[in-house]
Motif scaffolding. Structure first.
Motif, PDB file in Angstrom:
ATOM      1  N   ARG A 162       0.838  -1.203   0.000  1.00 21.64           N
ATOM      2  CA  ARG A 162       0.000   0.000   0.000  1.00 21.64           C
ATOM      3  C   ARG A 162       0.869   1.247   0.000  1.00 21.64           C
ATOM      4  NH1 ARG A 162      -4.177   1.601   4.818  1.00 21.64           N
ATOM      5  NH2 ARG A 162      -2.214   1.778   5.958  1.00 21.64           N
ATOM      6  N   ARG A 164       0.310   5.309   0.701  1.00 23.28           N
ATOM      7  CA  ARG A 164      -0.662   6.227   1.280  1.00 23.28           C
ATOM      8  C   ARG A 164       0.090   7.362   1.958  1.00 23.28           C
ATOM      9  NH1 ARG A 164      -5.198   4.539   5.822  1.00 23.28           N
ATOM     10  NH2 ARG A 164      -6.367   6.487   5.805  1.00 23.28           N
ATOM     11  N   GLN A 169      -0.969  10.341  -3.956  1.00 26.79           N
ATOM     12  CA  GLN A 169       0.137   9.447  -4.263  1.00 26.79           C
ATOM     13  C   GLN A 169       0.258   9.217  -5.765  1.00 26.79           C
ATOM     14  OE1 GLN A 169       2.227   7.826  -1.614  1.00 26.79           O
ATOM     15  NE2 GLN A 169       1.324   9.739  -0.865  1.00 26.79           N
ATOM     16  N   THR A 249      -5.632   8.801  -3.863  1.00 24.88           N
ATOM     17  CA  THR A 249      -5.696   8.891  -2.400  1.00 24.88           C
ATOM     18  C   THR A 249      -4.915   7.753  -1.769  1.00 24.88           C
ATOM     19  OG1 THR A 249      -7.904   9.844  -2.570  1.00 24.88           O
ATOM     20  CG2 THR A 249      -7.252   8.989  -0.414  1.00 24.88           C
ATOM     21  N   GLU A 250      -5.034   6.564  -2.375  1.00 30.08           N
ATOM     22  CA  GLU A 250      -4.344   5.380  -1.886  1.00 30.08           C
ATOM     23  C   GLU A 250      -4.129   4.446  -3.057  1.00 30.08           C
ATOM     24  OE1 GLU A 250      -5.681   3.395   1.830  1.00 30.08           O
ATOM     25  OE2 GLU A 250      -5.888   1.605   0.595  1.00 30.08           O
TER      26      GLU A 250
END
Length: 769
Positions: A162, A164, A169, A249-250
């Motif tokens: 991930r 974040r 990102q 966002t992620e």
């Protein structure tokens, strides 16, 4: 997310100040089947991806040497004292059969590259959370914080990544072949791989290889790595074999490594992608499942030595540096204990750990990345049972059970015997591959006996009667049968002779080019241990009464241990073979690695000789630093002799330069990534605090004086007993025991006083010590 939480120290784990200089110092994660080395680079990250079953097939020469006739001539040469000729005979025998050393080579799958925009860094940290097997890289700059986390999920069977942060990102993702370590690595891959493709397929990154060769032992024709990239918001662009995400966002990446079978139906790529995507896009849910499974394994055992909190908070670089000073920081011992357990849990599942656990960054791992039975593997798995993770032994048993027909072929073809022979080094195939005069492991017969101890100990730790009858005893019986047929010669006193024989990896008198000998003490110790155990099991099961008599006769005719002229424990029990103490192995003390054998402990001369051997070996092991598991086994012998001073000295040596900044372990001081002491170090620490045979528990047999206060939680003992807690201060100590059954046990205290305590099944019982 706030910067404060992003840079927190894991409750159980460590932090590091800087990225890895090379792959051996990378952060580690694994689920027993797949793993990753996380370099920790702030903007241009590289993850080296691996699979425990990924070995490059060699072409196997089917002219496996039939040495039965040759064995008789080599034995005769040994008995005539012509050891050099006996050693050279190995080369002759191999050449006669046109047979070359061949083992399939362990290799990395590929690299995942993650490129992010470069910024001016104001703070950097990498860390590992042992409870989640989660490696994290956290970077702060003038615009905020970015955090990249990676774990290999046990329940999901995939690698989870991930990206974040406190700002959107952006990153480019691609798979690529691992960079060759050198020209030999490049040529090896060139010869062993027929096709490599890297592409985007069904919306996912894909890296696929086909092997150029095949053999009957390796069931795979290639492998594939699939990477699904799931972004929340932002834009996505695909170009060639890369995926670029902007302003998300992620970003979540799910990676699956699958081995492609030579035969049978292969799961279509589209189906594999569908299964991968079905895992969902919730990192938190995947992580929660991981903590529930992996965290349960990791959280069962802990060791606290009441180290100062300021030392516990230090980075791996700082604490490793401090460990080279005196006194040894207790926090480093605590961290190495936890890191060792973590590493072995991460690399144990599909198979037992190989020399590198399950991690690699190229295609030419040292010693082929073998599963090495002459010391490395027993050291790596040594704490799985005592560390209360018996389920992790299943891969070990499956690995050996699957190769039983081949081990029987080894005994029959190489030695003309029944039973089984387990070579010193194996990967995919069961055949022996060490046919050299300098390392004549062909004449080392303790592999099956040592493996049998693990089968028997599984029963002694768990009380599983079905396993004992259906798995352990049949395996032990096959190992014992080998000795029935092999031990045909005896000396003038009627004692059986092991000839030819090899004491890993030493030679009488230090003669480097002639290691073939007679009656290596390790061979005899392994046979004594196996025969004693298999007789005990047969009596318990009330079977094979005639075999019990045969085995008892063999046991009684094995040579007695001896004291050398220099007062040490003899390494070869044959006239004229002199000791050689400047060596990294301490093979003659084999029976003291895991047991407290009465034959040694009840004999003052042998006890003193064993202790002298440890003292003679230690200076070379300490100054040279050439083999960490040799230090572990020296320390285990000291602990089982009850020598706290030598045990502490060994433990302190094992935290000086044998751990990377990523808290992986090393084979040599400051060199050679290796999994062995990741298992051996916690086993040694726990063995200094408690030892048990069914019906008897000895507390603090060799507790280091430096360990004034502490707590050990959650270990299992032979006899089916859990030590819920063992705690001590300078003048008081107690244990809380939970037994699997109603039983009476003898408790021995540090003052060598003893008393009988009754334990009721499932009920905690406090024992003041």
């Amino acid at each position: 997310m706030t910067p404060h939480h992003d840079f927190d120290h894991p409750e159980l784990g460590f932090v590091s100040d800087q990225p890895a200089d090379d792959w051996s110092h990378a952060l580690l994660t694994g689920n027993g089947t797949i793993g990753a080395l996380v370099m920790g680079r702030p903007h241009d990250e590289v993850l080296h991806l691996t699979h425990a079953g990924l070995y490059m097939p060699n072409t196997v020469n089917e002219n496996y040497p039939n040495l039965d006739m040759g064995l008789a001539s080599v034995r005769r040469l040994c008995l005539e004292g012509k050891f050099t000729e006996a050693a050279d005979a190995i080369t002759t025998l191999r050449a006669k059969n046109n047979y070359d050393d061949q083992r399939d080579q362990f290799l990395a799958a590929c690299s995942l590259r993650i490129s992010q925009p470069k910024t001016t860094i104001t703070r950097y940290q990498r860390s590992v959370d042992f409870m989640a097997a989660e490696a994290a890289v956290t970077v702060a700059d003038g615009n905020g914080v970015s955090r990249r986390t990676v774990f290999a999920s046990r329940p999901a069977g995939v690698l989870v990544i991930r990206l974040r942060g406190s700002r959107p990102q952006s990153a480019t993702f691609s798979f690529s072949a691992s960079e060759p370590a050198n020209e030999a690595d490049r040529k090896f891959v060139e010869a062993g791989v027929s096709q490599t493709t890297s592409a985007i397929e069904d919306g996912c990154l894909s890296f696929r290889r086909r092997f150029a060769n095949a053999n009957r032992f390796n069931p795979h024709r290639g492998y594939e790595v699939i990477g699904a990239i799931i972004a929340q918001g932002g834009t996505r662009r695909e170009s060639g074999h890369e995926v670029r995400i902007e302003g998300a966002t992620e970003i979540l990446v799910l990676v699956q490594i699958r081995l492609l079978p030579k035969s049978g139906r292969e799961v279509p790529h589209s189906v594999a992608v569908t299964e991968l995507m079905a895992l969902g896009s919730s990192y938190a849910a995947l992580r929660d499942d991981q903590v529930r499974v992996h965290g349960n394994l990791m959280g069962r055992v802990s060791l606290s030595l009441d180290a100062p909190e300021e030392d516990r908070a230090k980075s791996s670089e700082n604490l490793n540096r401090q460990a080279r000073s005196h006194p040894t920081p207790l926090a480093m011992i605590e961290r190495a204990f936890a890191a060792g357990r973590y590493n072995i849990i991460c690399c144990t599942g599909l198979n037992p750990p190989n020399l590198q656990g399950l991690w690699a960054a190229n295609s030419l791992s040292p010693w082929s990345g073998s599963i090495t039975t002459n010391g490395n593997l027993p050291c790596a798995i040594s704490f799985l049972l005592m560390g209360n993770t018996p389920e992790l032994m299943q891969g070990y048993f499956r690995y050996h059970d699957e190769r039983l027909p081949g081990f029987a072929e080894n005994a029959r073809t190489l030695f003309g015997t029944r039973g089984i022979h387990i070579p010193a080094q194996v990967t995919m195939g069961p055949w022996a591959t060490d046919f050299t005069p300098v390392y004549p492991h062909l004449w080392w017969y303790a592999g099956a006996a040592w493996t049998s101890l693990s089968y028997y100990d599984y029963y002694r730790y768990t009380g599983d009667e079905t396993f004992l009858a259906q798995h352990a005893y049949p395996f032990m019986k096959e190992a014992a049968t080998f000795y029935e047929d092999f031990l045909t010669e005896s000396d003038a006193n009627g004692r059986l002779i092991f000839a030819p024989s090899f004491s890993p990896e030493n030679s009488p008198g230090g003669e480097e080019n002639c290691r073939v000998a007679i009656n290596a003490t390790m061979e005899i110790g392994a046979a004594k241990q196996l025969l004693s155990n298999v007789i005990a099991v047969a009596q318990h099961l009330q079977v094979d009464h005639d075999l019990q008599k045969t085995w008892t006769s063999l046991l009684n005719r094995l040579p007695d241990y001896q004291v050398a002229t220099d007062g040490s424990f003899r390494e070869w029990l044959w006239p004229g073979l002199e000791e050689s103490h400047v060596h990294r192995h301490v093979s003659q003390l084999y029976q003291l690695f895991d047991d407290m054998p009465p034959e040694i402990l009840n004999n003052p001369q042998l006890r003193a000789a064993a202790e002298r051997t440890i003292r003679l070996r230690l200076p070379g092991l300490e100054s040279g630093g050439f083999m960490a598991f040799g230090l572990v086994q020296n320390g285990l012998a000291a602990a089982h002799l009850g020598n706290a001073e030598l045990t502490q000295r060994t433990i302190n040596q094992l935290v000086t330069g044998f751990w990377t900044t990523g808290m992986g372990s090393l084979h040599n001081r400051d060199n050679l990534f290796n999994a062995d002491i990741s298992g051996g170090f916690p086993y040694l620490c726990a063995s200094a605090l408690v030892y048990a045979d069914p019906g008897c528990i000895r507390f603090f047999p060799a507790r280091p004086a430096q360990w004034r206060n502490g707590t050990l939680r959650g270990i299992r003992l032979r006899g089916g007993i859990l030590v819920e807690v063992l705690t001590w201060q300078e003048n008081t100590s107690h244990a809380v025991l939970i037994s699997d059954t109603d039983q009476e046990v003898t408790i021995e205290t540090p003052q060598r006083t003893s008393r009988i305590v009754r334990l009721s099944s499932g009920l905690p019982t406090r024992v003041d010590l």
